[in-house]
Design a protein around this motif. Structure first.
Motif, mmCIF file in Angstrom:
data_model
loop_
_atom_site.group_PDB
_atom_site.id
_atom_site.type_symbol
_atom_site.label_atom_id
_atom_site.label_comp_id
_atom_site.label_asym_id
_atom_site.label_seq_id
_atom_site.Cartn_x
_atom_site.Cartn_y
_atom_site.Cartn_z
ATOM 1 N N LEU A 142 -7.223 1.892 -3.371
ATOM 2 C CA LEU A 142 -8.244 1.868 -3.920
ATOM 3 C C LEU A 142 -9.003 1.046 -4.222
ATOM 4 O O LEU A 142 -9.966 0.335 -4.739
ATOM 5 N N HIS A 182 -11.279 8.570 3.072
ATOM 6 C CA HIS A 182 -12.378 8.540 2.562
ATOM 7 C C HIS A 182 -13.330 8.342 3.587
ATOM 8 O O HIS A 182 -14.483 6.710 3.536
ATOM 9 N N SER A 193 -8.132 4.288 4.832
ATOM 10 C CA SER A 193 -6.843 4.756 5.020
ATOM 11 C C SER A 193 -6.130 5.723 4.078
ATOM 12 O O SER A 193 -5.390 5.687 4.090
ATOM 13 N N THR A 194 -7.413 6.240 2.847
ATOM 14 C CA THR A 194 -6.869 6.858 1.580
ATOM 15 C C THR A 194 -7.755 8.681 1.972
ATOM 16 O O THR A 194 -7.983 8.809 0.850
ATOM 17 N N GLY A 196 0.758 3.705 -3.555
ATOM 18 C CA GLY A 196 0.111 5.087 -3.060
ATOM 19 C C GLY A 196 -1.503 4.448 -3.169
ATOM 20 O O GLY A 196 -1.677 3.548 -3.191
ATOM 21 N N ASP A 197 -2.126 5.927 -3.180
ATOM 22 C CA ASP A 197 -3.811 5.345 -2.406
ATOM 23 C C ASP A 197 -4.329 5.744 -3.637
ATOM 24 O O ASP A 197 -5.421 4.659 -2.738
ATOM 25 N N GLU A 198 -4.125 5.600 -4.832
ATOM 26 C CA GLU A 198 -5.054 5.735 -6.063
ATOM 27 C C GLU A 198 -4.936 4.279 -6.233
ATOM 28 O O GLU A 198 -6.206 3.280 -6.044
ATOM 29 N N ALA A 204 0.745 -1.245 0.126
ATOM 30 C CA ALA A 204 0.087 -0.279 -0.112
ATOM 31 C C ALA A 204 0.777 1.222 -0.114
ATOM 32 O O ALA A 204 0.866 1.950 -1.075
ATOM 33 N N ASP A 205 1.875 1.389 0.520
ATOM 34 C CA ASP A 205 2.867 3.054 0.992
ATOM 35 C C ASP A 205 3.520 2.696 -0.691
ATOM 36 O O ASP A 205 3.893 4.458 -0.897
ATOM 37 N N ALA A 228 -9.237 0.263 3.212
ATOM 38 C CA ALA A 228 -8.968 1.265 2.409
ATOM 39 C C ALA A 228 -9.382 2.601 2.060
ATOM 40 O O ALA A 228 -8.783 3.142 1.608
ATOM 41 N N HIS A 229 -11.111 2.482 1.952
ATOM 42 C CA HIS A 229 -11.434 3.913 1.368
ATOM 43 C C HIS A 229 -10.689 4.667 3.008
ATOM 44 O O HIS A 229 -10.724 5.583 3.159
#
Length: 167
Positions: free
Chosen positions: A29, A58, A55-56, A24-26, A20-21, A52-53
């Motif tokens: 997700l 949302h 963590s990013t 990236g976020d996009e 994940a790191d 996931a939402h």
């Protein structure tokens, strides 16, 4: 994420979180949305998509997905983890009392649960961000007290006195 045909869904989810790191976020997700779509009504898939939402960035979407996961019958051990995550998200959304109540309802009946101390930390955080710092410190003192080699009675009494405003 480089999955092989022999990877299970859980292994692919774990692999996505592990990178994940780096991605990236996009990408996180998008990847989790794709994985969750394979099991659209599965409580575990809903919980992972909620994470996931969360963590990013949302939280509104995360809270709704966590609720759906629980309502769909999410089982342990995921249920306890999602309870903490959901409560933390509610705190981030300014719903401090709901966050605290959710954690106390879930972990209060099982004080020996492996995540009970973690839940207490999130209760303390919700109390502190709601301007109830004395209660937050008392919560943490009560959590730590059973692990102390000495002074247990004093620490418990000080926690009560602190919360009551006597010290």
């Amino acid at each position: 994420m480089s999955a092989t045909p022999h990877d299970t869904w859980r292994e692919r989810v774990d692999a996505l979180w592990a990178e994940a790191d780096a991605i990236g976020d996009e990408a996180l997700l998008a990847g989790m949305t794709e994985l969750a779509a394979e099991h659209p009504d599965d409580p575990e898939a809903l919980a992972e998509l909620g994470g996931a939402h969360d963590s990013t960035g949302h939280p509104v979407e995360a809270a709704a997905l966590y609720r759906r996961a629980v309502d769909a019958g999410l089982a342990e051990p995921e249920l306890s983890r999602v309870t903490i995550q959901h409560a933390s998200t509610l705190r981030n959304l300014g719903q401090h009392d709901a966050s605290i109540q959710m954690l106390r309802d879930h972990f209060g009946a099982q004080p020996d649960h492996e995540l009970a101390s973690a839940a207490s930390v999130f209760i303390a955080l919700a109390l502190a961000t709601n301007g109830r710092e004395r209660e937050a410190v008392a919560e943490l003192m009560r959590t730590i007290e059973p692990t102390l080699p000495r002074y247990n009675r004093s620490v418990a009494a000080y926690a009560d006195a602190l919360e009551a405003g006597d010290i």
